[in-house]
Enzyme design. Sequence first.
Site, PDB file in Angstrom:
ATOM      1  N   GLU A  67       0.634  -1.115  -0.200  1.00  0.00           N
ATOM      2  CA  GLU A  67       0.018   0.215  -0.463  1.00  0.00           C
ATOM      3  C   GLU A  67       0.558   0.972  -0.189  1.00  0.00           C
ATOM      4  O   GLU A  67       0.422   2.691  -0.874  1.00  0.00           O
ATOM      5  CB  GLU A  67      -1.311  -0.174   1.306  1.00  0.00           C
ATOM      6  CG  GLU A  67      -1.404   1.022   1.340  1.00  0.00           C
ATOM      7  CD  GLU A  67      -2.738   1.480   2.239  1.00  0.00           C
ATOM      8  OE1 GLU A  67      -3.130   0.970   3.052  1.00  0.00           O
ATOM      9  OE2 GLU A  67      -4.152   2.488   2.006  1.00  0.00           O
ATOM     10  N   ASP A  83      -0.183  -4.989   3.175  1.00  0.00           N
ATOM     11  CA  ASP A  83      -1.280  -4.269   3.361  1.00  0.00           C
ATOM     12  C   ASP A  83      -0.381  -3.793   4.712  1.00  0.00           C
ATOM     13  O   ASP A  83      -0.688  -5.100   6.251  1.00  0.00           O
ATOM     14  CB  ASP A  83      -2.902  -3.807   4.200  1.00  0.00           C
ATOM     15  CG  ASP A  83      -3.390  -2.215   3.801  1.00  0.00           C
ATOM     16  OD1 ASP A  83      -2.589  -1.608   4.633  1.00  0.00           O
ATOM     17  OD2 ASP A  83      -4.857  -2.429   3.976  1.00  0.00           O
ATOM     18  N   ILE A  85      -0.731  -2.104   7.550  1.00  0.00           N
ATOM     19  CA  ILE A  85      -1.912  -1.858   8.301  1.00  0.00           C
ATOM     20  C   ILE A  85      -3.322  -1.228   8.139  1.00  0.00           C
ATOM     21  O   ILE A  85      -3.687  -0.102   7.071  1.00  0.00           O
ATOM     22  CB  ILE A  85      -1.438  -0.537   9.151  1.00  0.00           C
ATOM     23  CG1 ILE A  85      -0.146  -0.536  10.208  1.00  0.00           C
ATOM     24  CG2 ILE A  85      -2.966  -0.561  10.848  1.00  0.00           C
ATOM     25  CD1 ILE A  85       0.375   0.798  11.451  1.00  0.00           C
ATOM     26  N   ASP A  86      -3.800  -2.526   7.575  1.00  0.00           N
ATOM     27  CA  ASP A  86      -5.540  -2.351   7.358  1.00  0.00           C
ATOM     28  C   ASP A  86      -5.971  -1.528   8.640  1.00  0.00           C
ATOM     29  O   ASP A  86      -6.273  -1.990   9.754  1.00  0.00           O
ATOM     30  CB  ASP A  86      -6.312  -3.498   6.482  1.00  0.00           C
ATOM     31  CG  ASP A  86      -7.059  -3.150   5.491  1.00  0.00           C
ATOM     32  OD1 ASP A  86      -7.581  -2.254   5.061  1.00  0.00           O
ATOM     33  OD2 ASP A  86      -8.037  -3.213   6.252  1.00  0.00           O
ATOM     34  N   THR A  88      -5.860   2.072   9.441  1.00  0.00           N
ATOM     35  CA  THR A  88      -5.054   3.115   9.878  1.00  0.00           C
ATOM     36  C   THR A  88      -5.801   4.002  10.916  1.00  0.00           C
ATOM     37  O   THR A  88      -4.743   4.345  11.877  1.00  0.00           O
ATOM     38  CB  THR A  88      -4.146   3.927   8.109  1.00  0.00           C
ATOM     39  OG1 THR A  88      -4.104   3.229   8.120  1.00  0.00           O
ATOM     40  CG2 THR A  88      -2.990   4.552   8.935  1.00  0.00           C
ATOM     41  N   ASP A 210      -6.196  -4.300   0.635  1.00  0.00           N
ATOM     42  CA  ASP A 210      -6.848  -4.255   1.548  1.00  0.00           C
ATOM     43  C   ASP A 210      -7.695  -5.440   1.541  1.00  0.00           C
ATOM     44  O   ASP A 210      -7.892  -6.498   2.766  1.00  0.00           O
ATOM     45  CB  ASP A 210      -8.237  -3.654   0.651  1.00  0.00           C
ATOM     46  CG  ASP A 210      -7.470  -1.799   1.192  1.00  0.00           C
ATOM     47  OD1 ASP A 210      -7.084  -1.690   2.366  1.00  0.00           O
ATOM     48  OD2 ASP A 210      -7.796  -1.046   0.656  1.00  0.00           O
TER      49      ASP A 210
HETATM   50  C1  IPD Z   1      -9.125   1.340   4.851  1.00  0.00           C
HETATM   51  C2  IPD Z   1     -10.069   0.791   5.946  1.00  0.00           C
HETATM   52  C3  IPD Z   1     -10.868   0.509   5.607  1.00  0.00           C
HETATM   53  C4  IPD Z   1     -12.387   0.640   4.527  1.00  0.00           C
HETATM   54  C5  IPD Z   1     -11.635   1.935   3.574  1.00  0.00           C
HETATM   55  C6  IPD Z   1      -9.947   0.957   3.016  1.00  0.00           C
HETATM   56  P1  IPD Z   1      -6.557   1.908   4.928  1.00  0.00           P
HETATM   57  O1  IPD Z   1      -7.885   1.113   4.364  1.00  0.00           O
HETATM   58  O2  IPD Z   1     -10.086  -0.838   5.216  1.00  0.00           O
HETATM   59  O3  IPD Z   1     -11.963  -0.074   6.461  1.00  0.00           O
HETATM   60  O4  IPD Z   1     -13.361   1.346   4.596  1.00  0.00           O
HETATM   61  O5  IPD Z   1     -12.038   2.441   2.278  1.00  0.00           O
HETATM   62  O6  IPD Z   1      -8.898   2.806   2.381  1.00  0.00           O
HETATM   63  O7  IPD Z   1      -6.533   2.939   4.384  1.00  0.00           O
HETATM   64  O8  IPD Z   1      -6.778   1.732   6.376  1.00  0.00           O
HETATM   65  O9  IPD Z   1      -5.353   0.954   5.079  1.00  0.00           O
END
Ligand code: IPD
Length: 262
Positions: A67, A83, A85-86, A88, A210
């Site tokens: 990412e 990813d 950290i998913d 964040t 993700d």
């Molecule tokens: C996000 C998370 C979130 C989702 C967003 C993503 P990130 O990823 O998965 O639940 O609703 O569309 O972008 O930015 O925390 O890696």
Amino acid sequence: MSDFLRLAEDIAREAGDMLLAKRPMMSKEIETKSSPTDVVTALDTASEELIRERILAARPGDRILGEEGGEGPGESDVRWIVDPIDGTVNFLYGLPEWAVSIAVEVGGRVVAGVVNVPARGEVYTAALGEGAWLGGERLHCNTGVPLPQALVATGFGYSVARRAVQGQVVAAVLTRVRDIRRGGSCAIDMCSLAAGRVDAYYERGINPWDYAAAGLVATESGARLGGLHGRPVSPEFAICAAPGLFEELHDLLVTLDPERDA
Ligand code: IPD
């Protein structure tokens, strides 16, 4: 394949341990990315660097899509999708719903996936054709749930225009289902679906990092994962649920034209 899974799990655990240990000291180091609500901590970058180093030490020729760092070079047909950290924003606020997600793709097909949720002490794993697991427990998503009884997870993007449409769509879905959950991590939402903690998930705008690992966890638990109108899952749209509920939710969403951005 089990070698891939073992390596991915070892690396996801190491990154998760590092993030847990360092989180209190460093989580205030915020950079903004695509919009002011999209926060990237120094630890996102540190986690991805650690993961890239460990993958390349073990498998120097493989490609890595991350990412934060994008896609690096490599001739191999093996690609790691990372990813660091998913979730964040949850990470930044001290909420437990964040994950390290690592998938291994061979010849364009995801064959192994690991989603480590360190603050919950949960590590989800899946290998293509071999099931999805949480620790020693094999996962099976909920089946036979009709749409009005479904607990549906979703998420929202960072762009204001897209959020405005997502708000309209979720308002309409809310009147047709048991309830909505917005956990803040796509990867955890799909793993929760695999574990039977929610019945369905949909979102516009998620990226391969993700959903690559968690998508395999979900499909290996028995769920169907795809886009609208028979298309494969993509950043355009994702729906995930057991067969039957997938089609019911799909048909409702199609009437709401959820792929528009304004
Ligand atoms: C996000 C998370 C979130 C989702 C967003 C993503 P990130 O990823 O998965 O639940 O609703 O569309 O972008 O930015 O925390 O890696």
